[in-house]
Enzyme design. Structure first.
Site, mmCIF file in Angstrom:
data_model
loop_
_atom_site.group_PDB
_atom_site.id
_atom_site.type_symbol
_atom_site.label_atom_id
_atom_site.label_comp_id
_atom_site.label_asym_id
_atom_site.label_seq_id
_atom_site.Cartn_x
_atom_site.Cartn_y
_atom_site.Cartn_z
ATOM 1 N N ARG A 15 -9.763 -0.086 8.364
ATOM 2 C CA ARG A 15 -9.186 -1.405 8.594
ATOM 3 C C ARG A 15 -10.193 -2.363 9.215
ATOM 4 O O ARG A 15 -9.897 -3.525 9.415
ATOM 5 C CB ARG A 15 -8.022 -1.259 9.584
ATOM 6 N N ARG A 70 12.142 -5.084 4.391
ATOM 7 C CA ARG A 70 11.721 -3.692 4.183
ATOM 8 C C ARG A 70 12.621 -2.721 4.949
ATOM 9 O O ARG A 70 13.003 -2.967 6.090
ATOM 10 C CB ARG A 70 10.282 -3.492 4.661
ATOM 11 N N ARG A 125 11.523 -0.845 10.442
ATOM 12 C CA ARG A 125 10.448 -0.417 11.330
ATOM 13 C C ARG A 125 10.390 -1.313 12.555
ATOM 14 O O ARG A 125 10.617 -2.509 12.470
ATOM 15 C CB ARG A 125 9.106 -0.494 10.578
ATOM 16 N N LYS A 147 0.830 -1.207 0.000
ATOM 17 C CA LYS A 147 0.000 0.000 0.000
ATOM 18 C C LYS A 147 0.869 1.264 0.000
ATOM 19 O O LYS A 147 0.630 2.178 -0.783
ATOM 20 C CB LYS A 147 -0.916 0.021 1.232
ATOM 21 N N ARG A 151 0.649 -9.304 13.491
ATOM 22 C CA ARG A 151 -0.102 -8.366 12.638
ATOM 23 C C ARG A 151 -0.955 -9.132 11.637
ATOM 24 O O ARG A 151 -2.102 -8.781 11.383
ATOM 25 C CB ARG A 151 0.868 -7.428 11.910
HETATM 26 P P1 AP5 Z 1 4.875 -1.504 1.705
HETATM 27 O O1 AP5 Z 1 4.497 -0.658 0.531
HETATM 28 O O2 AP5 Z 1 5.649 -0.859 2.816
HETATM 29 O O3 AP5 Z 1 3.599 -2.280 2.271
HETATM 30 P P2 AP5 Z 1 2.353 -1.745 3.104
HETATM 31 O O4 AP5 Z 1 1.163 -2.460 2.593
HETATM 32 O O5 AP5 Z 1 2.304 -0.238 3.121
HETATM 33 O O6 AP5 Z 1 2.763 -2.314 4.517
HETATM 34 P P3 AP5 Z 1 2.614 -1.699 5.942
HETATM 35 O O7 AP5 Z 1 3.368 -2.629 6.860
HETATM 36 O O8 AP5 Z 1 3.021 -0.247 5.994
HETATM 37 O O9 AP5 Z 1 1.133 -1.812 6.177
HETATM 38 P P4 AP5 Z 1 0.469 -1.917 7.469
HETATM 39 O O10 AP5 Z 1 -0.914 -1.811 6.990
HETATM 40 O O11 AP5 Z 1 0.755 -3.077 8.326
HETATM 41 O O12 AP5 Z 1 1.127 -0.722 8.317
HETATM 42 P P5 AP5 Z 1 0.599 0.721 8.690
HETATM 43 O O13 AP5 Z 1 1.766 1.606 8.705
HETATM 44 O O14 AP5 Z 1 -0.599 1.093 7.902
HETATM 45 O O15 AP5 Z 1 5.673 -2.767 1.120
HETATM 46 C C1 AP5 Z 1 6.223 -3.757 1.990
HETATM 47 C C2 AP5 Z 1 7.599 -4.206 1.456
HETATM 48 O O16 AP5 Z 1 7.405 -4.905 0.235
HETATM 49 C C3 AP5 Z 1 8.542 -3.030 1.121
HETATM 50 O O17 AP5 Z 1 9.860 -3.421 1.430
HETATM 51 C C4 AP5 Z 1 8.375 -2.841 -0.406
HETATM 52 O O18 AP5 Z 1 9.541 -2.316 -1.025
HETATM 53 C C5 AP5 Z 1 8.100 -4.267 -0.860
HETATM 54 N N1 AP5 Z 1 7.201 -4.367 -2.007
HETATM 55 C C6 AP5 Z 1 6.095 -3.587 -2.271
HETATM 56 N N2 AP5 Z 1 5.497 -4.002 -3.414
HETATM 57 C C7 AP5 Z 1 6.216 -5.061 -3.860
HETATM 58 C C8 AP5 Z 1 6.077 -5.936 -5.004
HETATM 59 N N3 AP5 Z 1 5.084 -5.779 -5.893
HETATM 60 N N4 AP5 Z 1 6.996 -6.934 -5.155
HETATM 61 C C9 AP5 Z 1 8.012 -7.115 -4.264
HETATM 62 N N5 AP5 Z 1 8.206 -6.302 -3.171
HETATM 63 C C10 AP5 Z 1 7.304 -5.306 -2.972
HETATM 64 O O19 AP5 Z 1 0.085 0.460 10.197
HETATM 65 C C11 AP5 Z 1 1.002 0.197 11.251
HETATM 66 C C12 AP5 Z 1 0.213 -0.098 12.526
HETATM 67 O O20 AP5 Z 1 -0.580 1.042 12.886
HETATM 68 C C13 AP5 Z 1 -0.795 -1.252 12.432
HETATM 69 O O21 AP5 Z 1 -0.173 -2.496 12.660
HETATM 70 C C14 AP5 Z 1 -1.803 -0.873 13.529
HETATM 71 O O22 AP5 Z 1 -1.309 -1.208 14.803
HETATM 72 C C15 AP5 Z 1 -1.849 0.636 13.425
HETATM 73 N N6 AP5 Z 1 -2.914 1.103 12.500
HETATM 74 C C16 AP5 Z 1 -2.737 1.719 11.289
HETATM 75 N N7 AP5 Z 1 -3.916 1.998 10.718
HETATM 76 C C17 AP5 Z 1 -4.868 1.564 11.583
HETATM 77 C C18 AP5 Z 1 -6.279 1.555 11.557
HETATM 78 N N8 AP5 Z 1 -6.971 2.059 10.510
HETATM 79 N N9 AP5 Z 1 -6.947 1.010 12.608
HETATM 80 C C19 AP5 Z 1 -6.285 0.518 13.667
HETATM 81 N N10 AP5 Z 1 -4.935 0.481 13.756
HETATM 82 C C20 AP5 Z 1 -4.233 1.008 12.740
#
Ligand code: AP5
Length: 221
Positions: free
Chosen positions: A89, A128, A161, A14, A172
């Protein structure tokens, strides 16, 4: 005006694809994880509350994230639309978003699910790295920086991270995929869901994501 929701399991890509959509539509990215990490870094009461959940791989409670995220969505830069990365989410969050948008005469124009099997996600997270200045995303295997440990775009240090340690990653996945499936179902029922194959190379995923936006793209004009 276009409101795009970007959906996917942790690590699905994402954060990698959000800037592609934002550039294409000329709208800002509102990332719930980024908002929460900024609050943690600033040591605010929200940050202290969020940190307790994030470090265990759990979702922050709906009431907290809904309040914080909808406040952000009301800010001036998002009046012409936004890419929502990481919110909603849960079904409760999705319904709260629908209500808030409807009150402003808006709606979710497209929900794009970046779909990747769980086994692939675990190894992606281990590789990552993110930049300390702006959160630009790299992967040591699939998308390495030109110079090890340094962001290509702003020269800042690349770090892992806190929540990318394997046991937290597994928590997660376990805790966050079931509510994600509810949200996917919500948007499928609302007939705005598009699914793209997130196993493809990054550029191919970007092309598929842009192709999936077409109706929202028209809404933006
Ligand atoms: P990346 O683009 O970083 O993936 P992502 O989907 O953004 O992963 P996140 O870990 O950031 O998502 P998340 O939803 O867990 O975390 P968030 O920060 O929102 O890609 C991942 C890796 O793969 C990278 O190294 C990239 O280079 C590689 N890659 C990408 N595309 C690729 C491809 N096609 N092929 C190969 N490699 C590829 O949330 C963090 C925390 O915050 C959550 O755990 C929760 O505790 C809290 N939180 C956030 N939002 C909410 C909510 N709405 N409600 C409740 N808690 C929340």
């Amino acid at each position: 005006m276009a409101v795009i929701v970007l959906l996917g399991a942790p690590g699905a890509g994402k954060g990698t694809q959000a800037p592609v959509i934002a550039d294409h539509l000329g709208v800002p990215i509102l990332g719930s994880g980024d908002l929460l990490r900024a609050a943690v870094a600033a040591g605010t009461s929200l940050g202290r509350e969020a940190d307790a959940y994030m470090s265990r791989g759990q979702l922050v409670p709906d009431a907290t994230i809904v309040r914080v995220f909808l406040d952000r969505l009301e800010q001036a830069d998002a009046t012409s639309g936004a890419v929502l990365d990481g919110f909603p989410r849960t079904r409760v969050q999705a319904e709260a978003l629908d209500t808030a948008l409807a009150e402003a005469g808006r709606r979710v124009d497209r929900a794009v699910l970046v779909d990747v099997p769980t086994e692939e996600l675990i190894s992606r997270m281990a590789n990552r790295r993110i930049c300390t200045a702006n959160g630009h995303v790299y992967n040591l295997a699939s998308n390495p920086p030109e110079q090890p440990g340094v962001c290509d775009l702003d020269g800042s240090e690349l770090v892992q991270r806190e929540d990318d340690r394997e046991e937290t990653v597994r928590a997660r996945m376990q805790q966050q995929i079931p509510p994600l499936l509810d949200v996917v179902d919500h948007y499928r029922r609302n007939a705005v869901l598009a699914t793209v194959d997130g196993r493809l190379p990054i550029e191919a995923v970007s092309e598929a994501v842009i192709a999936a936006l077409t109706p929202a793209d028209e809404a933006a004009r």
